[in-house]
Structure formats: C-alpha cells, structure tokens
Design an enzyme around this catalytic site. Sequence first.
Site, PDB file in Angstrom:
ATOM      1  N   SER A  66     -24.479 -23.517  69.968  1.00  0.00           N
ATOM      2  CA  SER A  66     -24.771 -22.169  70.144  1.00  0.00           C
ATOM      3  C   SER A  66     -25.930 -21.759  70.203  1.00  0.00           C
ATOM      4  O   SER A  66     -26.721 -21.106  70.184  1.00  0.00           O
ATOM      5  CB  SER A  66     -23.540 -20.421  69.883  1.00  0.00           C
ATOM      6  OG  SER A  66     -23.620 -20.072  68.630  1.00  0.00           O
ATOM      7  N   ASP A  72     -25.328 -13.044  76.907  1.00  0.00           N
ATOM      8  CA  ASP A  72     -24.961 -12.967  74.902  1.00  0.00           C
ATOM      9  C   ASP A  72     -24.398 -10.748  74.505  1.00  0.00           C
ATOM     10  O   ASP A  72     -24.073 -10.335  76.177  1.00  0.00           O
ATOM     11  CB  ASP A  72     -25.559 -12.858  74.033  1.00  0.00           C
ATOM     12  CG  ASP A  72     -24.890 -13.852  73.355  1.00  0.00           C
ATOM     13  OD1 ASP A  72     -24.432 -13.357  72.536  1.00  0.00           O
ATOM     14  OD2 ASP A  72     -25.252 -15.471  72.851  1.00  0.00           O
ATOM     15  N   HIS A  94     -25.548 -12.118  67.273  1.00  0.00           N
ATOM     16  CA  HIS A  94     -25.401 -13.311  67.733  1.00  0.00           C
ATOM     17  C   HIS A  94     -26.776 -13.418  68.761  1.00  0.00           C
ATOM     18  O   HIS A  94     -27.233 -13.938  68.849  1.00  0.00           O
ATOM     19  CB  HIS A  94     -23.761 -13.438  68.256  1.00  0.00           C
ATOM     20  CG  HIS A  94     -23.555 -14.709  68.972  1.00  0.00           C
ATOM     21  ND1 HIS A  94     -24.124 -15.023  70.048  1.00  0.00           N
ATOM     22  CD2 HIS A  94     -23.563 -15.871  67.962  1.00  0.00           C
ATOM     23  CE1 HIS A  94     -23.831 -16.983  70.136  1.00  0.00           C
ATOM     24  NE2 HIS A  94     -23.316 -17.676  68.699  1.00  0.00           N
TER      25      HIS A  94
END
Length: 976
Positions: free
Chosen positions: A428, A232, A263
Amino acid sequence: MKSIASGILCLSLAAVLLFARLPLVGTEEEDGTSSSSSFSEGGLSSNCSQITLKLEFSSKVVEHEYIVAFNGYFTAKARSDFISTALRSSDAANWRIVPRKNPASDYPSDFEVVQIRQATRNSLFTLQDHPYIKRVTPQRKVFRSLKFTDGTDPRAPCNDGRWTQKWQSWQSSRPLRRTSLSLGSGFWHATGRHSSRRLLRAIPRHVAQILQADVLWQMGHTGSGVKVAVFDTGLSEKHPHFKNVKERTNWTNEKTLDDGLGHGTFVAGVIASMRECQGFAPDSELHIFRVFTNNQVSYTSWFLDAFNYAILKKIDVLNLSIGGPDFMDHPFVDKVWELTANRVIMVSAIGNDGPLYGTLNNPADQMDVIGVGGIDFEDNIARFSSRGMTTWELPGGYGRVKPDIVTYGSGVRGSGMKEGCRSLSGTSVASPVVAGAVTLLASHAAGCSMLLFINGDHIDVAISYSPVLWPWAGYLAVSISVAKKAASWEGIAQGHVMVTVASPAQNDSEAGGELTSTVKLPVKVKIIPTPPRSKRVLWDQYHNLRYPPGYFPRDNLRMKNDPLDWNGDHIHTNFRDMYQHLRSMGYFVEVLGAPITCFDASQYGTLLMVDSEEEYFPEEVTKLRRDIDNGLSLIIFSDWYNTSVMRKVKFYDENTRQWWMPDTGGANVPALNDLISVWGMAFSDGLYEGDFTMADHDMYYASGCSIARFPEDGIVIGQALKDQGLEVLKQETMVVDNVPILGLYQTPSEGAGRIALYGDSNCIDDSHRQKDCFWLLDALLQYTSYSMMPSSLTHSKSRVPPPTATDHPLPQRLEGNHLYRYSKVLESHLGDHKPRPLPACPHLSWAKPQPLNETAPSNLWKHQKLLSVDLDKVVLPNARSYRPQVRPLSPGESEAWDIPGGIMPGRYNQEVGQTIPVFAFLGAMVVLSFFVVQLTKAKSKPKRRKPRVKRPLYLQQQQQQQQQQQAPHAGRTPTV
C-alpha cells in the site's frame, strides 16, 4: 487526442522507464498460516519514535442486503420502479431500498442496495430476471482493526544508528476478504560488508528524489492539471503538506472528512506532499475519497458510489491501496473495468500475502489495472509482497505475469496524520509511489512511439483480440512460435507489432469522425534449437481447478487454518520451485491450457499431471491411450479422495451464508482412475500421513492416497504410514504397514511409453511443503524419458507386491457434488452429469511478417535513461520560472531546508548518491574522460599567438607618456 488504450500504454511504458532499475521477483519460502490475515505496519511519528501498527481484517456478507446492478444509469425513481415491478410478482416480503446519502446521490446510478428481510431463492431469481437488472449479489462489509505499539525510545534522534529491523510475523491464510495492504517494519538495513554503509542506508528515504522526480521538476513538470483520486481514510482540511486539495468527499456513515488513522494521509503525501517528506506531484489536483470509517469499516456499495463519482469528475489517476483475493465480487470488478474504460488510470497494491506465488490481490490482478509490488532499498523484492501468475484466468489460459511493476515499499517516508513525517512499509506504500510517478508523467505527456528492427523471418506471430475493446478493456493477445525453417537455428529475433485502435466519435471531437491511435509493441524473443523429445515435459494445466468459485480443499489436511486451494496449481505459482528445478536439470517445461486432444504427443517425452481436480472427456481418455502406445510417457502425482472425509471437512462460506461440501478431494481420484483404468491401475480412497525414508532420502507423506491396483509386472514401493482418514473420522490412530505409494510400469506395446504413479503432491508443492522430493521427480523423469530404471528403487527393501484389490471397491464420486457448476467438462443433464461436447482446439491465424533481415543495434534493448531524455544534450529551461510553489516553513519548524531555485527540498545529493553509485561512477568517468581528451588535444596543437586587441585612445596616450619618461634607459639591454 489519444484513445484509452494507447494513453494508458504510453504512461505504463514511461513508468517502466522511470523504474528501469528495479529487479525481478525472487523466491523464498512461505512463513506459516493462520485463520486471518494479520500484519504490522511500522512507522515514525513527528518526534521520530517508532510506532508499530498492527492491522487485522475480516469480511462478511451483510444479512438481508443485496446489491442490485442495472444495465445502465437510471434516476432514483426509475430504479425504484424497476425493483418494485420485479418483486411484485415474487414471494418477497418486507423489503425496502436502503437510502444512500453521499455526493453521488444527485446523479443517476447503475445500482441500488435492497434489504429483503424474508428473501427466498425464488425472489432473488425473479429480481434478476428483470430486463433492466444485470445482477443481484450480496452486500459485503469489510472490517479492519488496528493496534498501536510504541516500539522504541521516543527521545531517539531520527538518524540514530541504533535503529534495528523488527520483523513482525505475518500469516497468509488467503481468506475471502478485501485487505488494506500495509505491512511493517519501518526500516531496512543494508546487507553490505561495511557497518558504515549499513548505517547510512538506515536513514529513511525520500522516494521521489531517489527515483529522480526532481529531473522533471526542473523541467517544469510537477503534476499540474492532473486529477488524482485517493481512496482511503480521508485527509485533514488544514494539513500543512498539501496545497492543492480540490475536493474532499465522504462516502461513509460518519460525519467527518478527516483522517482519524493516518493511512490515507500517508498515501496522499507520497503522491502530492509539497514539503518535508515530499511527494512526486505537488501541483496535482488531489481528490480525497473517504471510503473507510475511523473504525475501519467499509461496504461494497460505498466503493461503487465513489467510483461512479470519480467517473463523473473525470479523474485521471486513481490510487487504491487496498485489495483482496475476491475477483468473484462482480459489482466491484465490473466497476473497475468501467473506470478504466473511462480513461481512469487505476493503480492498486498487489497485496501482502507473499512470498508464495499466485497470491496477488484484486483489483491489482486485473488486466487493465497497474498492479504494484514492493521492494526494499537494496532493490530486493520484499518478502511480504504478493506475486503472480494471475490465477483467476486459470485454467482456461496461461495466466499473466503480475505485478506489472515493483518499487520501493519498505521503510518509505510519507506525511504524518497531523504534521511531520512517518515511515511505513507494505505494497500500500508502493502503490502511491507508482501513482505519483504516473501523475508526474501524465503532466509531462511523454510520447511512446517505438521503432524496432526484425531479425529475419524466424518467428511466426499471431494476433488475437476481442472484436470490441470498448467499453471496458477487452483483450489483445500476441502468440509467438518458431517457424519450421528455424527449427535448428539459434539467436535473437526482435521486431514490433503495430496496433491501430479505432474509437467511436465523441461529442467534443473536432474532427467529427472516429478517433484512431497507433501503437508499436516491441517484441524480442530468444530462439533455441528444438530440444529433443526426451527433454520436453508438458504440464497439464487444463485439469487443475482452484477456489473460488468452487470449494476445492487443500491437499494437506493438517493445514486446518488454510483449508482452500488458492494458487491454481501452476508452474509459476505454488509449483514454481519445481519448475526452476526442472529447468536447472535441462528440461523444457511447457503448459497445456487445452484438452489432451489438442497437443502433438510426438513432440514431448512426458506428460506431467499433478493434483488434477477436473474431469476428463472420453476423447481425452482415448487419445492418451493412443499417445502412450506411440511413446509418450505419463507421470501422475495424486492426492487424497475420501467421501466420508469430504463430508467431515465441509466449509462455511460467509459470502453465500451456506455450508459448502468439497466438490473433489485433494485431487479428483475417480476421474484419474477412469483415465488409467485401461492399464489396470487405480488409486484408493485411503488417506495416509507420515515420515519415512526412501532411497536414503527423508520423505514426508502429507494426506496422500495409496495405489489400489497396479499391473503384476510393475514395480511398487510401499511404506509404513499412519491412517489419517481414521484419525479424521474417529479420532483414532493406527499405523499401516506396506502402504503402496509409488508405482513404475513399462506399457507392453513396442515402442510404447512408461507410466509412474505417486499418491501425494505436497512434496513438490510450495504451499505447505515440509520436505521436497525433487530427487524423486528427477528419478521418475529419467525413467519415463530415457527408460532408465532407478536402481535405488528397483533394489529397494521397500518393494511390495503390486496390489490387485479386485475385491475392494474403488472410490466413487461424492453424491450430490456440484463440480459441474465450475467444470469445463461436465454439464448437468436431468439430474445427472454428462460430458459437454468436446471444445475445438485453439487455432491461430499467423500474420504475414515483413522481415527487414537487418541486425539490430546491440544496445537496442538496454534500459534507457529516465524518460529517454539524455540530460547531457538537453538544455533545461529556466528552472526559476517553473519553480514549484512550496509553502515556506515557519521559523522553528523541523527540517526547514533551503530551496534552491526550482528544486524540491530534500537531501538529494546525500541519498541518491548512495542508491545509484554505479551510475554516479560511470557519469564521473565520462566527464573525466571528456576533460582528458580535451586536454590531450590542447597539448598536441601548436600554440597560436593571440591577436593584439586595439586599445582605446586614452590608454595609448598614457602608454606614450610612460615611454618618454623611461627614455634614458632605452638603450640598455636587460640582463638575463
């Protein structure tokens, strides 16, 4: 030691047990289209103000850069020599190997990135012809942009009941790109009747406790010893939520390891946070792979290097919360397969292109990757969540059900970028939920043996598999058919298929020989009596094609921002509503994934061909004519085909940097005309659009063709429609009267079938359907199956004379089209295209069953408890000795909860009771029943006098002295 096949299967089955409460996927309408995928991500900062994060993505090929994949792992010098040798004999000039400085640079690799300034097709072919080079593909660049919006009052408390659901609109254009998979609204409200219930459900959830991870925590399983990789945006070194970050690596061109976006931190927190918004496996070993820059840029080569490093580090579980519909990205997909062959359990988000079916993303659509979809806290499938069937396997096969599992992905709490918690939504988010659960289960090492019964010998089972299941996944297929003796039987047949996987000996194998693993796969089928022929409909899947690899345009030319036909035209993707409607009407729909020559027409009433793009073998044309003469009926829903319009709607493909011409129109009308020409029928190259009324039903004709020829004794319906072809080519508008769009015909042979033609498929297609025509499909099936002519059509004022059009040329195939490159029927031959040899029909070798002829327990197939553990019968070990090492919160920090022995912090009792009230109620009733039974038994038994306990000597002496002092009163009788 277990092989990869059984190892992944064990964890997958255990994960299914953990998520047993989750529902099946529902269905809703698609909500618009756009030229780019955009969605929003709602969340909370540490002060609980709501932050909306809008993300937009694009993908393009890097100019002059190519990924050169080798057939094995070689040193940098060897790779350079191979490329130099290959390009020396070509006309390539001004080329160089792009340097890559990352942790994988010190190890052998199986690819290079080559920059060729003056690349020609000949030079690329020469490079790929080298014996050690497997493939040459363009280098890809992915860009993601983010926009933050403060959506609420920052002073609002976390549990304020004023939270409202703020849906952001998203578009599903399905461009060829890899997308990060977060989609917003931070919270979901309950749909119950009581406002107090909605208020409680607005509180953000600690998903690890909702899914009962604390049961395993108390048993001492907290993820210890399991290596988890998070691909990520990185992670801060001093983030307070993580205690066991083993390694942080950077695969980008930025000189930082920190997460500048949040994120990656959120995803890692869902898996392994050890406090506040706790994750599933706080003691797992976190390996952070930073593959996106702060500007949200990534390259295919960055992923390939990071994947190679993950294999070297012997990662156990890998979470990939990104994805895209690019299964043709061969280097990426090949590396995914190699990862799973090296015992890496890959968990990937399914995508946010729902609610339309057939929209799932890669690599979650791969067979050996656990694809994860999202639900809300009401256990409803999230509207944004993509869903199967898998379409990259079509039309050569039936496709597979995806996602593999769904879990909470809406309003889930996770770690903030620096500290505190936030709430995000999207697949996600759901992906790390499953990755964390799998990590926890891996540390638990749950077994997966099963023993099931078989219900007689009413089914035939055939097993087909690839000769080698390693390297990569190979395949294992189980085919089930009802035995002839059970044609009129109804019931449930269940049993198991035993599979033994043999793996080559490894260097560290103690036994020194091959390793074997045996897995029992449960099978359960419901058998019904064979339906009558009139109720059996066969859907022709074999002749449907989709993009990629070829350019097959959308059927509705009004959808200019969504020009590609993505969904495979499958009854479980964009024709799912039609399929469910036919089932509700009592029809049984089966899928033909082989040529027309491969099915027994005597078993079916109607063959249904919708939006066919493929060509037909000459043997198929002959076979279909014979089948219709013997009673099979045919329904065709066609679409537009006009070579001038096809040249007008050419498409620029960023992956090849070339203009693509459509290989067909909306349907392959010339091929359909070859199929039905024997009955004097044909479709035209006309292109029409418009609203009209047929049999008191409102209809919309979306870029359909007309009927050019039809038998004189047939029934033809015409309508006044707009000439859309003229509009596309000359920007002029004209309405044409009595355009023949529907034809019904009874073939003349005795006992022969019937044929129905309609020029547009959009009214039964979920993709961009405006007004459905399921009523028309019902009427056509009544006609083809039962020879019942619809009176609403036969007496319609819209009847027109059947067209003959002998003086009007029929549409011809586009000159220079490349359909042969993707066709299963055509092959190139000296500049011309001719049919390939007719392939053999699938042949199954039925296995010999071993029936027990025993009735299985009625509850055999009910959902089991978590990990099949009955907590009432298991004595948990001392929880204190297995207490997870949670960093204590310093005074003054928010949400500093006290930690009872061995239980992770959180409001478990408050929230789990809200999410599983049925289980709590049943558990309470069981406990209450137990005490009632015990009390009843106690009252029914005669009371026994307790044995007198002998007192110590000094107590006996004290008692004697008291009796002597009370002697004067010894003769009195007490008064009652």
